[in-house]
Structures are given as C-alpha cells and as structure tokens.
Design a protein around this motif. Structure first.
Motif, PDB file in Angstrom:
ATOM      1  N   LYS A 172       0.858  -1.189   0.000  1.00  0.00           N
ATOM      2  CA  LYS A 172       0.000   0.000   0.000  1.00  0.00           C
ATOM      3  C   LYS A 172       0.894   1.239   0.000  1.00  0.00           C
ATOM      4  CE  LYS A 172      -3.753  -2.377   2.426  1.00  0.00           C
ATOM      5  NZ  LYS A 172      -4.630  -2.413   3.624  1.00  0.00           N
ATOM      6  N   PHE A 173       1.706   1.332  -1.074  1.00  0.00           N
ATOM      7  CA  PHE A 173       2.725   2.381  -1.132  1.00  0.00           C
ATOM      8  C   PHE A 173       2.117   3.777  -1.101  1.00  0.00           C
ATOM      9  CE2 PHE A 173       4.432  -1.150  -3.860  1.00  0.00           C
ATOM     10  CZ  PHE A 173       5.373  -1.605  -2.966  1.00  0.00           C
ATOM     11  N   SER A 174       0.999   3.945  -1.816  1.00  0.00           N
ATOM     12  CA  SER A 174       0.438   5.289  -1.984  1.00  0.00           C
ATOM     13  C   SER A 174      -0.043   5.865  -0.657  1.00  0.00           C
ATOM     14  CB  SER A 174      -0.713   5.278  -2.999  1.00  0.00           C
ATOM     15  OG  SER A 174      -1.696   4.342  -2.637  1.00  0.00           O
ATOM     16  N   PHE A 175      -0.600   5.023   0.234  1.00  0.00           N
ATOM     17  CA  PHE A 175      -1.062   5.554   1.519  1.00  0.00           C
ATOM     18  C   PHE A 175       0.123   5.983   2.375  1.00  0.00           C
ATOM     19  CE2 PHE A 175      -2.291   5.269   5.978  1.00  0.00           C
ATOM     20  CZ  PHE A 175      -3.410   6.083   5.985  1.00  0.00           C
ATOM     21  N   SER A 176       1.196   5.225   2.306  1.00  0.00           N
ATOM     22  CA  SER A 176       2.401   5.579   3.048  1.00  0.00           C
ATOM     23  C   SER A 176       2.914   6.947   2.614  1.00  0.00           C
ATOM     24  CB  SER A 176       3.483   4.513   2.819  1.00  0.00           C
ATOM     25  OG  SER A 176       4.676   4.854   3.480  1.00  0.00           O
ATOM     26  N   VAL A 177       2.947   7.182   1.295  1.00  0.00           N
ATOM     27  CA  VAL A 177       3.419   8.469   0.782  1.00  0.00           C
ATOM     28  C   VAL A 177       2.425   9.581   1.102  1.00  0.00           C
ATOM     29  CG1 VAL A 177       4.046   9.748  -1.302  1.00  0.00           C
ATOM     30  CG2 VAL A 177       4.764   7.381  -1.031  1.00  0.00           C
ATOM     31  N   PHE A 178       1.131   9.257   1.044  1.00  0.00           N
ATOM     32  CA  PHE A 178       0.102  10.261   1.354  1.00  0.00           C
ATOM     33  C   PHE A 178       0.252  10.766   2.780  1.00  0.00           C
ATOM     34  CE2 PHE A 178      -4.102  10.971   3.335  1.00  0.00           C
ATOM     35  CZ  PHE A 178      -4.459  12.136   2.656  1.00  0.00           C
ATOM     36  N   SER A 179       0.567   9.874   3.716  1.00  0.00           N
ATOM     37  CA  SER A 179       0.721  10.298   5.111  1.00  0.00           C
ATOM     38  C   SER A 179       1.926  11.212   5.266  1.00  0.00           C
ATOM     39  CB  SER A 179       0.845   9.079   6.029  1.00  0.00           C
ATOM     40  OG  SER A 179       2.026   8.368   5.768  1.00  0.00           O
ATOM     41  N   GLN A 180       2.985  10.973   4.471  1.00  0.00           N
ATOM     42  CA  GLN A 180       4.137  11.872   4.496  1.00  0.00           C
ATOM     43  C   GLN A 180       3.788  13.232   3.887  1.00  0.00           C
ATOM     44  OE1 GLN A 180       7.872  10.060   3.050  1.00  0.00           O
ATOM     45  NE2 GLN A 180       6.885   8.075   3.273  1.00  0.00           N
ATOM     46  N   THR A 181       2.951  13.195   2.849  1.00  0.00           N
ATOM     47  CA  THR A 181       2.536  14.442   2.193  1.00  0.00           C
ATOM     48  C   THR A 181       1.773  15.339   3.160  1.00  0.00           C
ATOM     49  OG1 THR A 181       2.354  13.240   0.101  1.00  0.00           O
ATOM     50  CG2 THR A 181       1.324  15.402   0.191  1.00  0.00           C
TER      51      THR A 181
END
Length: 508
Positions: free
Chosen positions: A153-162
């Motif tokens: 679930k790469f996109s959620f991980s990056v979204f939380s950083q965003t």
C-alpha cells in the motif's frame, strides 16, 4: 492490469504529489525569507535533527519490511508490528526529550557564527528543538509506513508523508508574520501529529495495535540490532549534508540557503525515481530472497537499476541544460532575487552527480538490506562521512561554496562505486551483458536528446531569450519525445513495458 502495476502507478503518482508539495514548501520558504540569515539559521539547524528523522523514517521502513515478512510467515505479523511500535515509541521519546534539552548547546557548538545576528541563536535553537520534539511521532509513523509498504500500500504511506509537508506549508503561509520562520518547524511538528492520526483512523483505534499485548523487549532488541546499521546507513546522506552545512555556515550569509535550495531542487528526480523504484523493487527482491530464489533476486535488482537509469538519466541531463531557467521559475519571487538565482544555479549543476549516484545507491542498499547485511553499507557509509569531511575542507578552501556542491558529487560517486562493487561480489555477479546493452541504449538516447536541445538553440534564433516557463515547456517536452523515440527505435524493453497496456513484464 496487474495489482502490482496499479500499486506502482499509484505510488509513482503519490510520490510526484509528495515531491511537488515539497517543492512548494521550498519555494514558499525562498519567497518569504530568500537567502537571509533567518533562512540560513532554520535550514542549518534542521539538518541536525533531520538526520535522526531520516534514520527513523527511511531506515525503519527498510529494516521493518523484511522483518515483518519473516514474522508474518509464521503467523506473528501483527504481534511483531505491535512490539516494534511500542518499542520505537519509548526509544524515540527518550531521544526527543534529550534532543530538546540539548538543542541550545548543540547549536552554539556547531554554528557559533549565528551569534553575529540578532535572533540567529534563537531561531536555530527553536528549530532544532521542535524537530527533536517531533521524533516520537516520526518513529511510530515510520513503523506503520514500513507496514503499509510490506502490504504494497505504497500510496497511503506516501500520502501520510505528504500531510506533514502540507501542514508545514500551511503554517508558513498563515503564521509567518506572527511567528517568523519558526512557523515552519511548528507546522512540521503539527504535521507529524496529523500524519499519525491519519494512520489511527485508517486502521481504527482498536486495530491500530494490540494495546494489551506485553512488550517483548527481546524481540525489539533483536530488531534494533538489525535496524540501527540500516538506519545509520540511510542517514549517511543527511549526515553528509549536515557536514556540508557546517562548512557552508562559515562562508557568509546566504550560502547555506542557496546551497540548500540547489540541493532540494536537484534532489527531486532522485526522490521521485530513485526512491520510488527502489521502494517498488524492495518487496520483489525481499520475497525472492525469502523463497530462496537467487535468480529472481538478482533479476529484480538488475531491472531496478535499469528502470532507474531509463527515467533518471534524461531528466538530470535536461535539468543540467536548463538549470538557470528551472531555478528562476521555481524560486525567483518575493525575497528570492535574481542574484540568488545565479548563485543557486551554479551550485545546482554541481549537485547533479550527487543525485545520480545516490539514486543508484538507493537500489543497491535494498539488496544489502534484503540479505540482512546492512553492516556492509554502514561501514562504507562511515568511510564516506570521513571522506566528505576531508573533501569539503579541501574543495571549500579552493572553490568556496561551489566546492561544497562539487564535493557532494565526488563523494556520491565513490560511495556508489564501492557499494555496487561490494554487492556485485556478494551476490555472485549480475548479467553484465544485459546491463551494458540496456545502459548503452540509454546513453545513446540521452546523447541524441542533448544534441537536439543544443541544435534547437542554434537553429532557432532568440530561443535562449524566451520566457523561462515557455522555454522549459517547449524544450522539456520536445526533448523527452526525442529521447523516448530513440529508445523505442532501440526497442528498449523498459520503455515498451511502460507503454504496454498490460501488466506482464517482458521476458529477457
């Protein structure tokens, strides 16, 4: 289209969003504070706690993913997650408290020149303290981002950083008049809390972790025995950046800021392609290693390198050619002047090598972490820090601030060469003919693209005087078309895969 390809596309898109928001943060800082001493104090001070942030944020993800796979294979994945979350919380809480208490002495020790400015020490100390205070949230966030990567679930991980970056921007815009540049670290602190709350909501408080589970100190200790060399290795780049900042702070007002702006801009392709491709490749090679399939393990690394080169090389080459226009378009507004654009451009072109070689190293690192031999990377990383100190001292003496940027690229080249050759020996070699054939195609494609860009300026009188944005759009898009057209003529498998409607990888 395969689930993995969909996840990869979403991850790449979310990474673009993250880096675009990071770029907005940087241009907001540049527009509001330019290359003033306030910007110098903030940027210099945050590099110290940011080494701990990267130690946790990226290092934790790299160490946790193979560890989670190992425990999940025996039905203890969630139990292991809970242990590492709880253990990380207590460890980072202690580091946070210690960092906050020592921020003042640390700043005075490493940046005595800030005392020349009225609020120099106050800005730098508050910045360092707020970033150190964030470490507790950062640590827990990092464990969950590693968990989400393990679940692809790469996109959620990056979204939380965003969300952290967006909160930083929001506070800078809304509160810079009341708080000055301190609004930025305050926004970062709040952003780490928001990011953690998003994960709690996503998994629900009840499923966030097993609150009743007793902490297994032995399991946490075993994990951190593997993690700390990985985290330290990941932090090498930030430690080297911190060393660069120490030397830059002695070269006068504005040098720290302009070097930082240059580094951040050139770092965007590295973060988009280097980190993204390495992250996508990591679960593939980790699963291959777990299944004891060395051929698939090496193939995953080889394709990771080549996918990286296909996209990163032309982008960095194009940036080098259009750097002045790019810097001016991104930064030149508000407090960021035309003279700052010229200085930042001169630094940015020298940072190109750093972005290129550290991107390759990011893929190499995944191989070592999968093999649970991060101590090799740590030893080489420690050597690179010593080399960086010597290189900075020598080059800054002869070339000033430009020497610091040049030093970064030279150190990155040596670091990359040593780590790649070490991994090559460790895995028994790669398919050299396959790597060289594809690399040759990429080099020729970039050469044709660069010849086109130069020829365009020769054949179209006055094109160099066009508005920056028009010039970037016209040359950027047309240059990319020329490059990919050449790659298609070569029938490059990676470009064909990217353009294919299906999700099946091409065979070798």
């Amino acid at each position: 289209m395969s689930k993995m390809k969909v996840a990869s596309i979403l991850f790449l898109f979310s990474t673009f969003v993250l880096k675009f928001s990071s770029m907005i943060r940087d241009l907001v800082i540049a527009g509001l504070f330019g290359d003033s001493y306030q910007a110098d104090a903030y940027l210099a001070a945050m590099t110290i706690p940011n080494a701990f942030v990267l130690f946790l944020l990226t290092g934790m993800k790299d160490a946790f993913l193979p560890s989670y796979y190992k425990f999940n294979a025996i039905g203890r994945g969630e139990e292991h997650l809970t242990n590492i979350v709880k253990g990380t919380f207590w460890i980072t809480l202690g580091v946070s408290i210690l960092g906050v208490l020592l921020s003042g002495p640390i700043i005075r020790l490493f940046y005595p020149n800030f005392g020349e400015f009225e609020h120099g020490f106050a800005i730098a100390t508050a910045t360092a303290a707020l970033y150190f205070a964030s470490l507790c949230m950062v640590g827990v966030n990092a464990v969950y981002e590693g968990y989400f990567d393990a679940k692809k679930k790469f996109s959620f991980s990056v979204f939380s950083q965003t969300s952290v970056v967006l909160m930083t921007i929001l506070f800078a815009v809304l509160f810079h008049e009341q708080l000055g540049i301190i609004a930025i670290p305050v926004g970062y602190f709040v952003g780490t809390i928001v990011s953690l709350l998003l994960k709690v909501i996503y998994r629900t408080p009840k499923k966030f972790l097993n609150w009743q589970q007793k902490l297994d100190i032995g399991e946490v200790s075993d994990f951190y025995h593997i993690f700390w060399p990985v985290g330290l290795t990941i932090a090498v780049g930030q430690i080297n950046l911190m060393v660069n900042t120490f030397f830059a702070a002695d070269l006068g007002e504005g040098v720290v800021s302009n070097l930082n702006y240059a580094f951040r801009l050139v770092n965007i392709p590295q973060a988009i392609f280097g980190v993204t491709i390495a992250t996508i490749a990591f679960p593939i090679i980790a699963e291959a290693h777990n299944k004891k399939n060395p051929a698939l393990f090496k193939r995953g690394l080889e394709k990771g390198y080549l996918y990286l080169l296909v996209f990163l090389t032309p982008m960095l080459a194009g940036m080098w050619y259009l750097m002045h226009e790019l810097v001016g378009t991104v930064y030149e507004r508000g407090a960021f002047s035309a003279s700052a654009t010229s200085l930042t451009t001169s630094y940015a072109v020298l940072y190109i090598g750093s972005a290129f070689f550290y991107s390759i190293q990011a893929v190499t690192a995944k191989g070592f972490y999968t093999l649970e031999k991060g101590h090799y990377m740590m030893r080489i990383g420690l050597f690179s820090i010593i080399l960086n100190i010597l290189s900075n001292w020598i080059f800054s003496q002869f070339y000033g601030a430009q020497g610091i940027a040049l030093s970064a690229s030279i150190v990155a080249l040596l670091y990359c060469a040593i780590t790649f050759s070490t991994l090559y020996k460790e895995v028994g070699g790669f398919d050299v003919r396959y790597l060289l054939r594809n690399t040759a195609q990429i080099v020729l494609g970039v050469a044709v693209m660069m010849a086109y860009l130069y020829g365009f300026d020769v054949m179209v009188p006055g094109s160099e005087d066009w508005h920056r944005i028009i010039r970037l759009v016209v040359l950027g898009i047309s240059g990319a078309i020329v490059y990919f057209a050449v790659m298609l003529l070569f029938r490059n498998e990676f470009v064909k895969e990217m353009l294919a409607k299906g999700g099946t990888p091409s065979s070798r």
